[in-house]
Design a protein around this motif. Sequence first.
Motif, PDB file in Angstrom:
ATOM      1  N   TYR A  56     123.674  46.698  39.500  1.00  0.00           N
ATOM      2  CA  TYR A  56     124.543  45.518  39.464  1.00  0.00           C
ATOM      3  C   TYR A  56     124.908  45.054  40.806  1.00  0.00           C
ATOM      4  O   TYR A  56     125.383  44.377  41.099  1.00  0.00           O
ATOM      5  N   PHE A  57     124.275  46.019  41.884  1.00  0.00           N
ATOM      6  CA  PHE A  57     124.420  45.631  43.030  1.00  0.00           C
ATOM      7  C   PHE A  57     123.276  45.675  43.992  1.00  0.00           C
ATOM      8  O   PHE A  57     122.157  46.635  43.382  1.00  0.00           O
ATOM      9  N   SER A  58     123.048  45.058  45.042  1.00  0.00           N
ATOM     10  CA  SER A  58     121.708  44.893  45.641  1.00  0.00           C
ATOM     11  C   SER A  58     121.715  45.689  47.091  1.00  0.00           C
ATOM     12  O   SER A  58     120.871  45.595  47.866  1.00  0.00           O
ATOM     13  N   TYR A  59     122.550  46.498  47.694  1.00  0.00           N
ATOM     14  CA  TYR A  59     122.774  46.861  48.791  1.00  0.00           C
ATOM     15  C   TYR A  59     121.775  48.000  49.062  1.00  0.00           C
ATOM     16  O   TYR A  59     121.042  47.865  50.244  1.00  0.00           O
ATOM     17  N   LEU A  60     121.401  48.867  48.138  1.00  0.00           N
ATOM     18  CA  LEU A  60     120.374  49.766  48.291  1.00  0.00           C
ATOM     19  C   LEU A  60     118.991  48.987  48.476  1.00  0.00           C
ATOM     20  O   LEU A  60     118.019  49.860  49.370  1.00  0.00           O
ATOM     21  N   SER A  61     118.674  48.045  47.687  1.00  0.00           N
ATOM     22  CA  SER A  61     117.445  47.499  47.800  1.00  0.00           C
ATOM     23  C   SER A  61     117.120  46.686  48.972  1.00  0.00           C
ATOM     24  O   SER A  61     115.950  46.613  49.294  1.00  0.00           O
ATOM     25  N   HIS A  62     118.191  46.586  49.719  1.00  0.00           N
ATOM     26  CA  HIS A  62     118.022  45.779  51.114  1.00  0.00           C
ATOM     27  C   HIS A  62     117.725  46.840  52.145  1.00  0.00           C
ATOM     28  O   HIS A  62     117.548  46.580  53.215  1.00  0.00           O
ATOM     29  N   CYS A  63     117.614  48.328  51.865  1.00  0.00           N
ATOM     30  CA  CYS A  63     117.607  49.048  52.779  1.00  0.00           C
ATOM     31  C   CYS A  63     116.484  49.993  52.437  1.00  0.00           C
ATOM     32  O   CYS A  63     116.469  50.832  51.640  1.00  0.00           O
ATOM     33  N   GLU A  64     115.357  49.683  52.966  1.00  0.00           N
ATOM     34  CA  GLU A  64     113.937  50.170  52.732  1.00  0.00           C
ATOM     35  C   GLU A  64     113.989  51.582  52.869  1.00  0.00           C
ATOM     36  O   GLU A  64     113.540  52.547  52.253  1.00  0.00           O
ATOM     37  N   GLY A  65     114.805  52.146  53.914  1.00  0.00           N
ATOM     38  CA  GLY A  65     114.938  53.707  54.104  1.00  0.00           C
ATOM     39  C   GLY A  65     115.760  54.361  53.683  1.00  0.00           C
ATOM     40  O   GLY A  65     116.419  55.408  53.851  1.00  0.00           O
ATOM     41  N   SER A  66     116.329  54.071  52.527  1.00  0.00           N
ATOM     42  CA  SER A  66     117.342  54.522  51.513  1.00  0.00           C
ATOM     43  C   SER A  66     116.865  55.420  50.504  1.00  0.00           C
ATOM     44  O   SER A  66     115.891  55.356  49.722  1.00  0.00           O
ATOM     45  N   GLU A  67     117.703  56.581  50.362  1.00  0.00           N
ATOM     46  CA  GLU A  67     117.191  57.655  49.242  1.00  0.00           C
ATOM     47  C   GLU A  67     118.480  58.169  48.945  1.00  0.00           C
ATOM     48  O   GLU A  67     119.487  58.272  49.320  1.00  0.00           O
ATOM     49  N   VAL A  68     118.587  58.299  47.486  1.00  0.00           N
ATOM     50  CA  VAL A  68     119.727  58.787  46.801  1.00  0.00           C
ATOM     51  C   VAL A  68     119.432  60.273  46.224  1.00  0.00           C
ATOM     52  O   VAL A  68     118.293  60.555  45.410  1.00  0.00           O
ATOM     53  N   ARG A  69     120.164  61.277  46.580  1.00  0.00           N
ATOM     54  CA  ARG A  69     119.941  62.750  46.014  1.00  0.00           C
ATOM     55  C   ARG A  69     121.097  63.221  44.952  1.00  0.00           C
ATOM     56  O   ARG A  69     122.036  62.988  45.575  1.00  0.00           O
ATOM     57  N   ILE A  70     120.561  63.296  43.850  1.00  0.00           N
ATOM     58  CA  ILE A  70     121.743  63.504  42.826  1.00  0.00           C
ATOM     59  C   ILE A  70     122.109  65.034  43.058  1.00  0.00           C
ATOM     60  O   ILE A  70     121.211  66.039  42.987  1.00  0.00           O
ATOM     61  N   GLY A  71     123.402  65.277  42.782  1.00  0.00           N
ATOM     62  CA  GLY A  71     123.910  66.438  43.006  1.00  0.00           C
ATOM     63  C   GLY A  71     125.468  66.521  43.691  1.00  0.00           C
ATOM     64  O   GLY A  71     125.662  65.705  44.369  1.00  0.00           O
TER      65      GLY A  71
END
Length: 159
Positions: A56-71
Amino acid sequence: GIGRALIYARGAQGGGPINVGVVGLGTGTIATYCAPGDKYVFYEIDSRIERIARSYFSYLSHCEGSEVRIGDGRILLEAERENGNKGEYDVLAVDAFNDDTIPMHLLTIEAFEVYAERLRSDGGVLAVHLSNRYLDLAPLIFRIAAELGFNAMLVIDEG
């Protein structure tokens, strides 16, 4: 305040890329500060939040160097530290206190010691977002900062 910390960190790196850790993803708005070459790692306890942020949001897609770690962010940071990952973040933002439930284990002296070890030793910034409808968390943060010998400041921005 977190935005100001990110701008400061970029300036301290001479305008070059920065490494940012964020405990709490939300919609990913902190990723709007991402520039080419930056590395952003988000620690999010709830995998549903990542799906929402990406759908629903595009912020992460505009940051090539982003990663989400779940926990759990604190547990993940502790494990990474124990695996030798120290001093890698220019900014570590803790942004998990907006709701009516407060993850208090993120607001202990021990947690702040973990955060400090993950920051660059030559000027890393720990930024804690304290907005909360029910609790005034600033006195607690200032007490922890004083006990650990940190410099601390409160940034109030009405928007």
